[in-house]
Design a protein around this motif. Sequence first.
Motif, PDB file in Angstrom:
ATOM      1  N   PHE A 497       0.812  -1.218  -0.033  1.00 46.70           N
ATOM      2  CA  PHE A 497      -0.014   0.040  -0.020  1.00 46.70           C
ATOM      3  C   PHE A 497       0.777   1.206   0.126  1.00 46.70           C
ATOM      4  O   PHE A 497       0.246   2.154  -0.533  1.00 46.70           O
ATOM      5  N   SER A 498       2.203   1.104   0.470  1.00 46.57           N
ATOM      6  CA  SER A 498       2.813   2.319   0.632  1.00 46.57           C
ATOM      7  C   SER A 498       3.273   2.735  -0.879  1.00 46.57           C
ATOM      8  O   SER A 498       3.183   4.246  -1.180  1.00 46.57           O
ATOM      9  N   ALA A 499       3.273   1.936  -1.700  1.00 44.85           N
ATOM     10  CA  ALA A 499       3.571   2.573  -3.140  1.00 44.85           C
ATOM     11  C   ALA A 499       2.574   3.238  -3.633  1.00 44.85           C
ATOM     12  O   ALA A 499       3.013   4.093  -4.658  1.00 44.85           O
ATOM     13  N   PHE A 500       1.370   2.791  -3.382  1.00 48.58           N
ATOM     14  CA  PHE A 500       0.170   3.698  -3.860  1.00 48.58           C
ATOM     15  C   PHE A 500       0.428   5.134  -3.274  1.00 48.58           C
ATOM     16  O   PHE A 500       0.199   6.179  -4.074  1.00 48.58           O
ATOM     17  N   GLY A 501       0.915   5.188  -2.211  1.00 50.52           N
ATOM     18  CA  GLY A 501       1.062   6.701  -1.620  1.00 50.52           C
ATOM     19  C   GLY A 501       2.456   7.291  -1.678  1.00 50.52           C
ATOM     20  O   GLY A 501       2.585   8.663  -1.428  1.00 50.52           O
ATOM     21  N   ASN A 502       3.353   6.768  -2.657  1.00 51.58           N
ATOM     22  CA  ASN A 502       4.410   7.231  -2.704  1.00 51.58           C
ATOM     23  C   ASN A 502       4.570   7.362  -4.551  1.00 51.58           C
ATOM     24  O   ASN A 502       5.749   7.115  -5.079  1.00 51.58           O
ATOM     25  N   ASN A 503       3.470   7.606  -5.154  1.00 53.07           N
ATOM     26  CA  ASN A 503       3.619   7.992  -6.496  1.00 53.07           C
ATOM     27  C   ASN A 503       4.103   6.592  -7.456  1.00 53.07           C
ATOM     28  O   ASN A 503       4.602   6.772  -8.385  1.00 53.07           O
ATOM     29  N   GLY A 504       3.708   5.476  -7.103  1.00 57.68           N
ATOM     30  CA  GLY A 504       4.030   4.282  -7.705  1.00 57.68           C
ATOM     31  C   GLY A 504       5.387   3.762  -7.284  1.00 57.68           C
ATOM     32  O   GLY A 504       5.750   2.793  -7.938  1.00 57.68           O
ATOM     33  N   MET A 505       6.254   4.548  -6.451  1.00 56.42           N
ATOM     34  CA  MET A 505       7.595   3.873  -6.232  1.00 56.42           C
ATOM     35  C   MET A 505       7.436   2.955  -5.007  1.00 56.42           C
ATOM     36  O   MET A 505       6.841   3.147  -3.912  1.00 56.42           O
ATOM     37  N   TYR A 506       8.146   1.716  -4.905  1.00 54.40           N
ATOM     38  CA  TYR A 506       8.263   0.728  -3.993  1.00 54.40           C
ATOM     39  C   TYR A 506       9.450   0.457  -3.210  1.00 54.40           C
ATOM     40  O   TYR A 506      10.376   0.303  -4.037  1.00 54.40           O
ATOM     41  N   THR A 507       9.334   0.481  -2.116  1.00 52.59           N
ATOM     42  CA  THR A 507      10.812   0.012  -1.238  1.00 52.59           C
ATOM     43  C   THR A 507      10.192  -0.922  -0.610  1.00 52.59           C
ATOM     44  O   THR A 507       9.362  -0.935   0.433  1.00 52.59           O
ATOM     45  N   GLN A 508      10.889  -2.190  -0.644  1.00 43.56           N
ATOM     46  CA  GLN A 508      10.610  -3.245   0.225  1.00 43.56           C
ATOM     47  C   GLN A 508      10.684  -2.867   1.976  1.00 43.56           C
ATOM     48  O   GLN A 508      11.827  -2.180   2.241  1.00 43.56           O
TER      49      GLN A 508
END
Length: 839
Positions: A497-508
Amino acid sequence: MAGEFQSREERRKKLQQSKGKKQAKKKPSGIVKKIFLSLVVLGIIGILAGVGTFAFLVKDTPKLDPKLLKDPISSKVLDKDGELISEVGSENREYVNYKDIPKQVENAVLAVEDARFYKHHGLDPIRLAGAVVANFREGFGSEGASTITQQVIKNSFLTPEKTLKRKVQEAWMAYQLEQKYTKHQILEMYINKVFVSENSHGLATAAKVYYNKSLNELTLPEAAQIAGMPQSPNNYNPFDHPDLAEKRRNIVLTLMEQHGYISKEDMDAAKSVPVTASLVKEEERERDEKPYDAFVDAVIDEVEKQGDFDIFSDGLTIHTTLDRNAQLHVNTILNTDEVIKYPDAEFQAGVALIDTKTGEIRAIGGGRNQEVKRGFNYAIDTKRQPGSTIKPVLDYGPAIEYLNWGTYQTIDDKPIKYSTGQEFGNWNDKYMGPISMRTAIQLSKNTTAVQALQQVGLERAKEFAINLGIPLKEIFESYAIGGFRVGVSPLQMAGAFSAFGNNGMYTQPYAVKKIELRDGTVLDTAPETKPVMKDSTAFMITDMLKSVMVSPGTGTTAKVPGLPIAGKTGTTNYTTEDMKKWNIKSDKVVPDAWIAGYTTNYTAAVWTGYSSIKTPIQAGADQKIAQLIFKNLMEYVSKDIKTADFPVPDSVQKVRIEKGSMPPALASEFTPDSEVITEYAVKGHAPKSVSVKYNKIDAPGNPQAIYDPGKNVVTLTWDYNNPGNAQAQFEITVTDGVAPKTDIISEKVVTLQNPTPGAKYSITIVAIINEKRSDPATTAVDIPLPQQEEEGEGNGNGTSNGDGDGGIVPGIPTPGDGTGTGNDNGTGNGNGNGGRGNP
């Protein structure tokens, strides 16, 4: 004589030829010598080079420090601000001298770790070769290549990096150790030094932790179990992984039998004992009073994955991402009644709080009423079905990413079929017909989610989810609503879900930022941030998930007033078979309740339920506890800081869509405001067509209203051009100056009976075809007053202000410039002078 001469001559020639050949054969002997001498020289050079290289590699080898040989060095764990929160490794250790080590325990250790321990001098080439063979025969990990002496050196002095330099230094120091200490002393060091999980070191400690026994009280299967643990202590922990622990124990028993330490009968008897048979019962295990242990669990797991580290003995300094205030508040939420009223002590919860932008773990709620160190961590270890919480990840996110759906996308909420032909519907058998994707998410409709997944395709949806850290090995259409075969953890859901809140950027999500080794080497362990979706996808999912948190959304209990927040709730359900098997009577109870959500600063995921899926969460307030935990935690961490709203990227645009249009169409200028929704589209992919549903149609023409005094009726007529002979209706509104009256008819003629004398009627005609309305056509008609010619006297009460003495219309005042009284015969004798009144 001639023949004899010839023969001798021939023999002489042959002899000469033979000598020539021998001489010719002798010539290569010089080359052989040269090659041999060259090889000797190269060999000498190689030996000198090897000696030189060896000398260079071992020149800075640490000295044998007796203190380091006896005691492992604990590792320091620091929070995000560099403050110490825990020392890992020095909490639990019982030392045992060699004379007190039972032969059975020693044999088990030697069998699995170093069967030729008493025959080598620190290095064992035969063991190295044997380990390779054993790994092929018994399976990977059945036997290691390092001797016990080398393991003591590695755990005491050297960094865990797998380099030639470290291996050479390890070999050199192992040789030195063998020269300085006896075999019994070295074995004693090993047995007291090894890590055995549960924050514990040494096999004597392991005997206490797992069996509450001293070493000399252990049975053969118990001794084999703890002897096999040091290779991978947490994986072979019989409390947490009894299946793996039993397999490892049986490998140890097999090796003991192969090396002649036990008989085959003893081996078989020991293998038949379940590894859990004599373990310490859970209620008797040591209580854990440390406030950061749930977070330290995550730290330990990450350090082990970074390489050949032993956090419990390597003396590491570990810089973490922990927010201690957030962690202490999570502990308060889970383990007190200050925030949440829990139904009972067995009710469990797992909480993961991370930084939305960086993926740094700020707090971990490992569970309620945890009574053991390194117990089951419900934020990390649990694998439960996510229910509807997965819909943005697996269904609607991929639909926007791959199909360019807008938030307005119309989906028909109706009973459907899986691709297998199996029928599927909403849990309550209620359907809304065509609805927007936003409404589908807000109300968590199931049929629409499955349709979205079907249109995206299973493989693309699976790839999208994997990129968000959801470890799918397989996928079925039932996964659209969270019916996973293997579940997920709150930490994995928070990361996705954090990737949705971070403009599509994902960090494990990660807990360890960097590791500092004893020699000063610093290892940066933060994972790389990577793009996993378009910013348009991230924003539109976020904007729809904001709707979930407001009425009539499913997440209103979790809403924090004044905080821009997005989230998705979810519950799972019992199958008919489950309810029958576990005697569950109500269909309103659930095994799991979830919420995952985020602001621009923080992302949190919360799971609630019971440790056994057989125990349901009761209907009502208990199923809202996950939302209450989420609300309280997000409110706490967001106080006193600025939380920005989610920015609208340039890749999206606002559009006016006509509600219910399928496929979606732009609202026309005639679409009523009540039928228009303002939504977002991926720029360049907005609908091109404009709805004609509410476009104006031709207005009625030539409206006429004619009064017939003889019949005392008004006849209303009009013309209408009806192309295509569509079924037309007409809305007639008649106003007489008092109150309007409306009726809808199909004919093009209306008769108004008995109109009121002296009234003026205004008439409006609107044509209606297929809900489309025309502009109004209007007309009007005046109804005259009746005329009376007679004069007379009367005693009536009527008054008039006309040109003459009194009114001529019975009972109705008429204008005049005199006043008078009149009776019902229409004559008056007023104060004014005679004359006929004008109506």
